[in-house]
Design an enzyme around this catalytic site. Structure first.
Site, PDB file in Angstrom:
ATOM      1  N   VAL A 131     -21.200 -67.361  24.723  1.00 37.38           N
ATOM      2  CA  VAL A 131     -21.523 -67.174  23.311  1.00 37.38           C
ATOM      3  C   VAL A 131     -20.229 -66.911  22.570  1.00 37.38           C
ATOM      4  CG1 VAL A 131     -23.904 -66.412  23.595  1.00 37.38           C
ATOM      5  CG2 VAL A 131     -22.079 -64.729  23.676  1.00 37.38           C
ATOM      6  N   SER A 132     -20.219 -67.247  21.287  1.00 39.40           N
ATOM      7  CA  SER A 132     -18.983 -67.188  20.512  1.00 39.40           C
ATOM      8  C   SER A 132     -18.644 -65.812  19.987  1.00 39.40           C
ATOM      9  CB  SER A 132     -19.076 -68.156  19.327  1.00 39.40           C
ATOM     10  OG  SER A 132     -19.242 -69.459  19.795  1.00 39.40           O
ATOM     11  N   THR A 133     -19.639 -64.983  19.755  1.00 37.06           N
ATOM     12  CA  THR A 133     -19.356 -63.664  19.185  1.00 37.06           C
ATOM     13  C   THR A 133     -20.059 -62.577  19.981  1.00 37.06           C
ATOM     14  OG1 THR A 133     -21.256 -63.696  17.699  1.00 37.06           O
ATOM     15  CG2 THR A 133     -19.197 -64.650  16.863  1.00 37.06           C
TER      16      THR A 133
END
Length: 189
Positions: A8-10
């Site tokens: 996931v990016s964040t």
């Protein structure tokens, strides 16, 4: 062996849905991370997965963008996976490199085309962004460590026999900075 990769990016996003899908898809091992696609830790995690996989393995991701943040990083990952003799498959069905069909090859080539387009657009925008300030005579890039006055003082000091090392200590810069400053002044003068 089916090897999953989840990212996931964040920090605010959750991996649970990806992990569930990868497990349901039959992944025996899942590499995961919760950080930006640009982060060093994500690169290390991807390298760990690539080091782990063997000839004939299948790397599974929920979507192609889970491999990285940019097309270039995704293409590099696909290339590394293939170099190890493994294939890549997305659960959403957008890519399956295990089949040697024309559509699969075309998808990989299209990714390459878009990666090149992305690089070209970045280069073009950067060049455009530099044109206006350059035309206005503005300095582009990093400013010199020493002012023109300091540079002239250094030039005079060296003509009086002061050493580069002593000048570097005096101005709290490296010897190479003193040498670059002297070259800059001699080119301007």
């Amino acid at each position: 062996m089916k090897v999953g990769f989840a990212r996931v990016s964040t920090q605010g996003q959750e991996l649970d849905m990806q992990l569930t899908k990868l497990t349901e898809f039959g992944c025996e091992r899942i590499f995961q991370g919760k950080q930006s696609g640009a982060s060093v830790k994500n690169d290390e995690m991807l390298k760990e997965l690539i080091d782990f996989i063997r000839d004939g393995d299948e790397v599974i991701v929920t979507r192609l963008d889970r491999l990285g943040r940019s097309l270039k990083s995704i293409l590099n990952a696909i290339e590394d996976i293939h170099r190890k003799g493994a294939n890549l498959k997305t659960i959403d069905g957008s890519l399956n490199t295990s089949s040697d069909n024309p559509f699969s090859k075309a998808m990989i080539n299209l990714c390459g085309v878009f990666a090149q387009l992305e690089r070209d657009l970045i280069h073009s925008r950067t060049a455009e962004g530099r044109e206006k300030p350059k035309a206005q005579g503005k300095h582009l890039g990093r400013l010199p460590a020493l002012s023109n006055k300091q540079a002239k003082d250094i030039m005079e000091a060296t003509s009086r026999g002061e050493s580069i090392s002593s000048l570097a200590k005096k101005y709290k810069v490296s010897r190479s900075t003193i040498n670059r400053t002297l070259n800059r002044i001699s080119e301007e003068g």
